[in-house]
Write a protein that holds these residues in place. Structure first.
Motif, short mmCIF file in Angstrom:
data_model
loop_
_atom_site.label_atom_id
_atom_site.label_comp_id
_atom_site.label_asym_id
_atom_site.label_seq_id
_atom_site.Cartn_x
_atom_site.Cartn_y
_atom_site.Cartn_z
N GLU A 143 0.81 -1.22 0.00
CA GLU A 143 0.00 0.00 0.00
C GLU A 143 0.85 1.27 0.00
OE1 GLU A 143 -3.41 1.53 -0.88
OE2 GLU A 143 -3.24 -0.60 -0.56
N ASP A 144 1.92 1.31 0.78
CA ASP A 144 2.77 2.50 0.83
C ASP A 144 3.45 2.75 -0.51
OD1 ASP A 144 2.10 2.91 3.48
OD2 ASP A 144 3.86 1.84 4.25
N GLU A 145 3.96 1.67 -1.11
CA GLU A 145 4.62 1.79 -2.41
C GLU A 145 3.61 2.23 -3.48
OE1 GLU A 145 7.47 -0.94 -5.33
OE2 GLU A 145 6.53 -1.86 -3.58
N TYR A 146 2.42 1.66 -3.43
CA TYR A 146 1.35 1.98 -4.38
C TYR A 146 0.98 3.46 -4.30
CZ TYR A 146 -3.23 1.28 -6.73
OH TYR A 146 -4.30 1.33 -7.58
N CYS A 147 0.81 3.96 -3.07
CA CYS A 147 0.48 5.38 -2.88
C CYS A 147 1.63 6.27 -3.34
CB CYS A 147 0.15 5.66 -1.41
SG CYS A 147 -1.41 4.91 -0.88
N GLY A 148 2.85 5.83 -3.10
CA GLY A 148 4.03 6.59 -3.55
C GLY A 148 4.08 6.69 -5.06
N ILE A 149 3.74 5.61 -5.74
CA ILE A 149 3.72 5.61 -7.21
C ILE A 149 2.66 6.59 -7.71
CG2 ILE A 149 3.05 4.22 -9.22
CD1 ILE A 149 4.47 1.83 -7.79
N LEU A 150 1.47 6.53 -7.13
CA LEU A 150 0.40 7.45 -7.54
C LEU A 150 0.80 8.89 -7.28
CD1 LEU A 150 -2.41 8.11 -8.59
CD2 LEU A 150 -3.32 7.59 -6.31
N ASN A 151 1.40 9.15 -6.13
CA ASN A 151 1.83 10.51 -5.79
C ASN A 151 2.87 11.02 -6.79
OD1 ASN A 151 2.05 12.90 -4.36
ND2 ASN A 151 3.61 12.08 -2.98
N ARG A 152 3.86 10.18 -7.13
CA ARG A 152 4.89 10.57 -8.11
C ARG A 152 4.28 10.84 -9.48
NH1 ARG A 152 7.68 6.78 -5.48
NH2 ARG A 152 7.39 5.18 -7.07
N LEU A 153 3.35 9.95 -9.90
CA LEU A 153 2.70 10.14 -11.21
C LEU A 153 1.95 11.47 -11.26
CD1 LEU A 153 1.18 6.62 -11.99
CD2 LEU A 153 2.88 7.83 -13.35
N LEU A 154 1.18 11.76 -10.21
CA LEU A 154 0.40 13.00 -10.18
C LEU A 154 1.30 14.23 -10.11
CD1 LEU A 154 -2.54 11.95 -7.80
CD2 LEU A 154 -2.62 12.25 -10.29
N THR A 155 2.38 14.13 -9.34
CA THR A 155 3.32 15.25 -9.23
C THR A 155 3.97 15.55 -10.57
OG1 THR A 155 3.75 14.64 -6.93
CG2 THR A 155 5.34 16.10 -7.98
N GLN A 156 4.42 14.49 -11.26
CA GLN A 156 5.04 14.67 -12.58
C GLN A 156 4.04 15.22 -13.58
OE1 GLN A 156 6.43 10.72 -13.42
NE2 GLN A 156 8.49 11.11 -12.62
N LYS A 157 2.85 14.66 -13.60
CA LYS A 157 1.84 15.07 -14.57
C LYS A 157 1.41 16.52 -14.33
CE LYS A 157 -0.99 14.38 -17.97
NZ LYS A 157 -0.45 14.27 -19.33
N GLN A 158 1.33 16.90 -13.07
CA GLN A 158 0.88 18.25 -12.74
C GLN A 158 1.83 19.30 -13.31
OE1 GLN A 158 1.85 20.31 -9.53
NE2 GLN A 158 0.31 21.83 -10.04
N LYS A 159 3.13 18.98 -13.40
CA LYS A 159 4.11 19.91 -13.95
C LYS A 159 3.87 20.19 -15.43
CE LYS A 159 7.68 18.45 -10.72
NZ LYS A 159 8.88 17.61 -10.56
N SER A 160 3.31 19.22 -16.15
CA SER A 160 3.12 19.39 -17.59
C SER A 160 1.70 19.84 -17.98
CB SER A 160 3.44 18.07 -18.30
OG SER A 160 2.48 17.09 -17.96
N ILE A 161 0.82 19.99 -17.00
CA ILE A 161 -0.56 20.37 -17.29
C ILE A 161 -0.69 21.89 -17.38
CG2 ILE A 161 -2.89 20.52 -16.28
CD1 ILE A 161 -2.58 17.71 -15.30
N LYS A 162 -1.37 22.31 -18.41
CA LYS A 162 -1.70 23.73 -18.55
C LYS A 162 -3.19 23.87 -18.27
CE LYS A 162 1.90 24.58 -21.99
NZ LYS A 162 2.73 23.57 -21.39
#
Length: 155
Positions: free
Chosen positions: A101-120
């Motif tokens: 669960e911790d690793e899964y949440c970490g993956i989701l958090n990283r994905l959202l953080t990376q994606k947020q940088k490229s969203i306009k």
């Protein structure tokens, strides 16, 4: 191409299953591709299960681990992919228990953080909508995504 005997097919199938965890439905398709009759396919499959070359639970667990760690897929996409391979709900659930669960949440958090940088986006609402659509496409549930968006962890 000459027709293979049952013994040759067993040897070939054992070698094929030894290198990587295989799904039973994929193995059946491979045997058909090698020209095995339905009776021979059933005999070879029975042998592979008996000798533990094939194990659906073991396959599910390995598949789940690989997909969420390396492909960064969510539970929904992994379960759907396993259903397409013809595995039962019990086997799929046993595989999904492999998720840390911790690793899964970490993956989701990283994905959202990376994606947020490229969203306009012109508003927080538009940004959040785009993040949700992205993560749901990756197989995460809306509830899982909302938990991170609402807490604004590093977003």
């Amino acid at each position: 191409m000459k027709e293979l005997t049952e013994k040759e097919l067993i040897n070939k199938a054992e070698a094929y299953c030894s290198s990587v965890e295989r799904c039973p439905s994929d193995m059946e398709m491979k045997l058909k591709g090698w020209g095995a009759s339905p009776e021979v396919t059933a005999a070879v499959m029975s042998h592979l299960f008996k000798e533990k070359y094939l194990d659906t639970i073991r396959f599910c667990r390995a598949y789940v681990r690989d997909k969420y760690r390396f492909n960064q897929w969510g539970r929904v996409k992994i379960a759907q992919s396993l259903r397409i391979k013809g595995l039962s709900s019990d086997e799929i659930n046993a595989g999904l228990e492999e998720i840390d669960e911790d690793e899964y949440c970490g993956i989701l958090n990283r994905l959202l953080t990376q994606k947020q940088k490229s969203i306009k986006a012109s508003s927080d609402y538009e940004r959040d909508t785009k993040l949700i659509r992205f993560a749901v496409g990756r197989g995460f549930t809306v509830q899982e995504v909302m938990r991170f968006i609402k807490s604004d962890i590093q977003l």
